[in-house]
Design an enzyme around this catalytic site. Structure first.
Site, PDB file in Angstrom:
ATOM      1  N   CYS A 139       0.840  -1.207   0.000  1.00 32.98           N
ATOM      2  CA  CYS A 139       0.000   0.000   0.000  1.00 32.98           C
ATOM      3  C   CYS A 139       0.874   1.255   0.000  1.00 32.98           C
ATOM      4  CB  CYS A 139      -0.942   0.003   1.205  1.00 32.98           C
ATOM      5  SG  CYS A 139      -1.985   1.479   1.243  1.00 32.98           S
ATOM      6  N   LYS A 182       1.788  -9.620   0.177  1.00 29.70           N
ATOM      7  CA  LYS A 182       1.461  -8.948  -1.089  1.00 29.70           C
ATOM      8  C   LYS A 182       2.437  -7.803  -1.278  1.00 29.70           C
ATOM      9  CE  LYS A 182      -2.435  -6.765  -3.515  1.00 29.70           C
ATOM     10  NZ  LYS A 182      -2.483  -5.329  -3.256  1.00 29.70           N
ATOM     11  N   HIS A 210       1.915  -7.321  -7.140  1.00 23.72           N
ATOM     12  CA  HIS A 210       1.182  -6.274  -7.848  1.00 23.72           C
ATOM     13  C   HIS A 210       2.186  -5.674  -8.833  1.00 23.72           C
ATOM     14  CE1 HIS A 210      -1.112  -2.171  -7.546  1.00 23.72           C
ATOM     15  NE2 HIS A 210      -1.037  -2.636  -8.773  1.00 23.72           N
ATOM     16  N   GLY A 245      -2.798  -6.840 -11.080  1.00 26.74           N
ATOM     17  CA  GLY A 245      -2.617  -5.618 -11.865  1.00 26.74           C
ATOM     18  C   GLY A 245      -3.247  -5.742 -13.229  1.00 26.74           C
ATOM     19  N   ALA A 268      -8.814  -6.638  -8.620  1.00 26.50           N
ATOM     20  CA  ALA A 268      -9.301  -5.594  -7.696  1.00 26.50           C
ATOM     21  C   ALA A 268     -10.329  -4.696  -8.377  1.00 26.50           C
ATOM     22  CB  ALA A 268      -8.130  -4.776  -7.159  1.00 26.50           C
TER      23      ALA A 268
HETATM   24  C1  LIG Z   1     -10.659   0.682  -3.366  1.00 26.25           C
HETATM   25  C2  LIG Z   1      -9.349  -0.034  -3.266  1.00 26.25           C
HETATM   26  C3  LIG Z   1      -8.869  -0.420  -2.024  1.00 26.25           C
HETATM   27  C4  LIG Z   1      -7.669  -1.119  -1.922  1.00 26.25           C
HETATM   28  N1  LIG Z   1      -7.258  -1.555  -0.694  1.00 26.25           N
HETATM   29  C5  LIG Z   1      -6.170  -2.373  -0.603  1.00 26.25           C
HETATM   30  C6  LIG Z   1      -5.856  -3.023   0.608  1.00 26.25           C
HETATM   31  O1  LIG Z   1      -6.570  -2.907   1.615  1.00 26.25           O
HETATM   32  N2  LIG Z   1      -4.742  -3.795   0.641  1.00 26.25           N
HETATM   33  C7  LIG Z   1      -3.950  -3.991  -0.458  1.00 26.25           C
HETATM   34  O2  LIG Z   1      -2.959  -4.723  -0.388  1.00 26.25           O
HETATM   35  N3  LIG Z   1      -4.244  -3.402  -1.632  1.00 26.25           N
HETATM   36  C8  LIG Z   1      -5.348  -2.631  -1.732  1.00 26.25           C
HETATM   37  N4  LIG Z   1      -5.705  -2.102  -2.943  1.00 26.25           N
HETATM   38  C9  LIG Z   1      -4.900  -2.436  -4.132  1.00 26.25           C
HETATM   39  C10 LIG Z   1      -5.487  -3.661  -4.832  1.00 26.25           C
HETATM   40  O3  LIG Z   1      -5.527  -4.780  -3.992  1.00 26.25           O
HETATM   41  C11 LIG Z   1      -4.694  -4.016  -6.089  1.00 26.25           C
HETATM   42  O4  LIG Z   1      -3.390  -4.349  -5.731  1.00 26.25           O
HETATM   43  C12 LIG Z   1      -4.646  -2.876  -7.102  1.00 26.25           C
HETATM   44  O5  LIG Z   1      -5.879  -2.224  -7.227  1.00 26.25           O
HETATM   45  C13 LIG Z   1      -4.219  -3.398  -8.478  1.00 26.25           C
HETATM   46  O6  LIG Z   1      -5.140  -4.338  -8.973  1.00 26.25           O
HETATM   47  P1  LIG Z   1      -6.139  -3.958 -10.192  1.00 26.25           P
HETATM   48  O7  LIG Z   1      -5.277  -3.480 -11.313  1.00 26.25           O
HETATM   49  O8  LIG Z   1      -6.889  -5.214 -10.490  1.00 26.25           O
HETATM   50  O9  LIG Z   1      -7.010  -2.856  -9.691  1.00 26.25           O
HETATM   51  C14 LIG Z   1      -6.892  -1.395  -3.080  1.00 26.25           C
HETATM   52  C15 LIG Z   1      -7.367  -0.989  -4.323  1.00 26.25           C
HETATM   53  C16 LIG Z   1      -8.583  -0.335  -4.434  1.00 26.25           C
HETATM   54  C17 LIG Z   1      -9.086   0.054  -5.798  1.00 26.25           C
END
Ligand SMILES: Cc1cc2nc3c(=O)[nH]c(=O)nc-3n(C[C@H](O)[C@H](O)[C@H](O)COP(=O)(O)O)c2cc1C
Length: 433
Positions: A139, A182, A210, A245, A268
């Site tokens: 994060c 992660k 990620h 990702g 995500a």
């Molecule tokens: C609304 C939101 C909240 C997220 N909260 C977390 C979290 O609590 N922990 C975490 O490791 N990543 C968090 N992420 C990141 C996602 O888990 C993910 O790594 C990131 O969005 C990339 O994936 P994507 O391209 O499918 O969106 C969050 C992403 C979004 C959009």
């Protein structure tokens, strides 16, 4: 899927095998219980809960909510300490909620931590109820990194390894559940490789990468150049590797997993908007979002009502799932309670949903209020024939309709705010002259 390899870390008895899985990503706000249940319904193999900071869960009380059959970890809100008369079952105090039947063996708890002892203390709170504990080391938000958590751990690999080692020894082995991490990729592939080698040697059974670096914004395309290398290192160590990702559907996930030689994929953003992205092709694949969002929203509302989800969270998720251009988006946005939103979405005739909404509003202590949209519509209706005439043309039109001597009575000082809440049926009568 590419799951063969020279070595495999044994799968813990109560834990999960992260291989061959398409999973829901951890998402603060968007990974609360109804969202996870919906992802599971549509075919997600595992679901990550939202990152929960170690200190937030430590000290909570675990109890079974008999109304929803969910396990809740809650703490007394400060306001309740000041005001002991507040409803003791106030949902706002619930820090984490689990559905022990639906999520059994499929829920991963993600902890936000920068301290091995606190990480273990936090994990102990939930270990008997989950299939795995994941450490957030990706994060980039200041609230996380400022405390040395999240992506800050990528810069303190000794600390990250000590957290994982302690979790493996004191949680993974004791409760026989999975421990995973992660991460994000680092700028230089050789730095990512060195980090992944160290992490994989801690005894963890899963690692999600990620495919963005820490400074990258969510809208920037994921970089997959290092993915195969990370997958190879993990496989060599017997650790399952999930990619994350820009994965948009189960079908795409399966194809990418094959292409890059990893074990599974995590979704995500797409799942936040349209959780049917987990549906297998054999069942029709994901719903087309713009045209079929309502199917998904109805299913979401069923779960939100069933588990009595916090109203603010439900509204937030509806905001993600309903296309902004839809008329009912604005109506939903001005809803103030479950009953409101059921009406705004025109679900009042669906399976007793309105009745259920009433019960949930009562249980959550949300006072029945009329939404702005509904109030506006009611006032408009009531004032229709008494609206002031704007110009000559309008006056002619009205006179043609009503005749020049039509009685015109203006309601004094009636504004949107001054109309009291009253049952809709009563409103026109009360305002008629
Ligand atoms: C609304 C939101 C909240 C997220 N909260 C977390 C979290 O609590 N922990 C975490 O490791 N990543 C968090 N992420 C990141 C996602 O888990 C993910 O790594 C990131 O969005 C990339 O994936 P994507 O391209 O499918 O969106 C969050 C992403 C979004 C959009």
């Amino acid at each position: 899927m590419a799951s063969s390899g020279p070595k495999r870390v044994p799968i813990p008895k109560n834990g999960v095998d992260y291989r061959d899985k398409v999973v829901l990503a951890p998402m603060v706000r968007s990974g609360e219980l109804p969202s996870r249940l919906l992802a599971l319904k549509y075919g997600a193999d595992l679901v990550w809960g939202p990152e929960t900071i170690d200190r937030a869960i430590i000290g909570t009380t675990r109890r079974l909510n008999p109304h929803t059959s969910t396990i809740e970890f809650s703490r007394l809100p400060t306001s309740k300490i000041k005001n002991p008369t507040l409803d003791p079952e106030n949902r706002e105090s619930v820090i984490y909620r689990i559905h022990p039947d639906f999520e059994k063996g499929r829920l991963i708890y993600q902890v936000g931590t920068a301290n091995p002892d606190l990480a273990v203390q936090a994990a102990k709170m939930v270990a008997p109820d989950v299939a795995g504990i994941d450490v957030n080391a990706g994060c980039p938000k200041p609230f996380s990194t400022a405390g040395g958590m999240g992506a800050a751990l990528l810069k303190t690999p000794d600390l990250l390894c000590s957290i994982l080692t302690k979790l493996v020894e004191e949680i993974g082995k004791v409760y026989e559940i999975g421990i995973s991490v992660k991460i994000r990729i680092l700028d230089k592939p050789e730095d990512t490789a060195a980090l992944v080698k160290r992490l994989a040697a801690t005894g963890i059974t899963g690692l999600t990468v990620h495919c963005r670096t820490t400074p990258m914004r969510p809208r920037e395309r994921a970089i997959r150049g290092q993915l195969k290398m990370v997958g190879d290192i993990c496989r060599e160590a017997g650790v399952a590797c999930l990619m994350n990702g820009d994965v948009r559907s189960r079908a795409e996930a399966l194809q990418l997993v094959k292409e890059y030689g990893v074990d599974g994929a995590m979704i995500a953003t797409e799942a936040e908007k349209n959780p049917s992205c987990f549906r297998p092709e054999a069942e029709g694949g994901p719903h087309e979002w713009r045209s079929q969002w309502k199917t998904v929203v109805i299913e979401y509302m069923r779960f939100a009502l069933q588990v009595q989800n916090r109203w603010g969270n439900t509204k937030y998720l509806l905001g993600q799932m309903i296309p902004g251009k839809e008329k009912c988006y604005a109506d939903m946005n001005s809803s103030k309670c479950y009953q409101d939103v059921i009406k705004a979405l025109k679900l009042d005739s669906v399976d007793g949903m309105l009745e259920q909404a009433k019960t949930v509003d009562e249980r959550l202590g949300i006072p029945p209020r009329e939404s702005r949209a509904s109030k506006r519509a009611r006032i408009k209706e009531a004032l229709k024939s008494d609206a002031p005439v704007k110009n000559k043309k309008e006056r002619h039109e009205r006179e043609a309709d009503e005749g020049p001597n039509a009685k015109r009575v203006r309601l004094p000082n009636v504004t949107e705010d001054s109309v009291p809440n009253m049952p809709e049926a009563a409103a026109p009568a009360a305002l008629s002259v």
